[in-house]
Design an enzyme around this catalytic site. Structure first.
Site, PDB file in Angstrom:
ATOM      1  N   ARG A   5       0.825  -1.220   0.000  1.00 54.91           N
ATOM      2  CA  ARG A   5       0.000   0.000   0.000  1.00 54.91           C
ATOM      3  C   ARG A   5       0.856   1.265   0.000  1.00 54.91           C
ATOM      4  NH1 ARG A   5      -4.798  -0.115   4.074  1.00 54.91           N
ATOM      5  NH2 ARG A   5      -5.392   1.581   2.688  1.00 54.91           N
ATOM      6  N   CYS A   6       2.161   1.108   0.130  1.00 56.85           N
ATOM      7  CA  CYS A   6       3.082   2.244   0.202  1.00 56.85           C
ATOM      8  C   CYS A   6       3.734   2.474  -1.158  1.00 56.85           C
ATOM      9  CB  CYS A   6       4.155   1.955   1.258  1.00 56.85           C
ATOM     10  SG  CYS A   6       5.484   3.175   1.309  1.00 56.85           S
ATOM     11  N   GLY A   7       3.582   3.679  -1.690  1.00 56.36           N
ATOM     12  CA  GLY A   7       4.151   4.011  -2.999  1.00 56.36           C
ATOM     13  C   GLY A   7       5.662   3.861  -3.042  1.00 56.36           C
ATOM     14  N   ARG A  11       6.471   0.202  -3.204  1.00 56.46           N
ATOM     15  CA  ARG A  11       6.212  -0.340  -4.549  1.00 56.46           C
ATOM     16  C   ARG A  11       7.305   0.084  -5.521  1.00 56.46           C
ATOM     17  NH1 ARG A  11       0.969   1.510  -3.320  1.00 56.46           N
ATOM     18  NH2 ARG A  11       1.196   3.224  -4.806  1.00 56.46           N
TER      19      ARG A  11
END
Length: 115
Positions: A11-13, A16
């Site tokens: 969920r963390c940019g 990712r």
């Protein structure tokens, strides 16, 4: 070649971005989604040794759980590690491990310290 492990929150940019970066370089990376498979006290202690940092440096101190339950309290290293075990969301991400060294890859350029 030494295996690359990434402690990842999908969920963390930034997390990712880190995974994408390594997928373009290495075929064989170990991705640990630590919210689904939380680390125990021993694993966090080992990770801190590889990071060469204190437990507090591993904590996301702006997380509501931290602010509500721990902020402003004098906590030992073990108490901070226990908080991360109990609330894995408190752990900074992404963390990249190569052999006996690791970095918190925020910003992503910090991975250069491993290579």
């Amino acid at each position: 070649m030494t295996m690359i492990t990434i402690y990842h929150n999908p969920r963390c940019g930034k997390s990712r971005d880190c995974v994408r970066h390594f997928e373009t370089i290495f075929e064989d990376i170990n991705i640990v989604q630590y919210l689904q498979a939380p680390l125990d006290h021993k694993a966090i202690t080992t990770l801190l040794q590889k990071l060469n940092c204190s437990a507090l440096e591993l904590v996301r101190t702006k997380e509501p759980i931290w602010i509500t339950n721990y902020s402003g309290k004098e906590l030992s290293e073990n108490e901070i590690i226990d908080a991360i075990v109990q609330h894995p969301i408190l752990m900074e991400r992404p963390i990249v491990v190569k052999g006996d060294k690791a970095v918190i890859a925020r910003p992503l350029e910090r991975i250069d310290d491993l290579f």
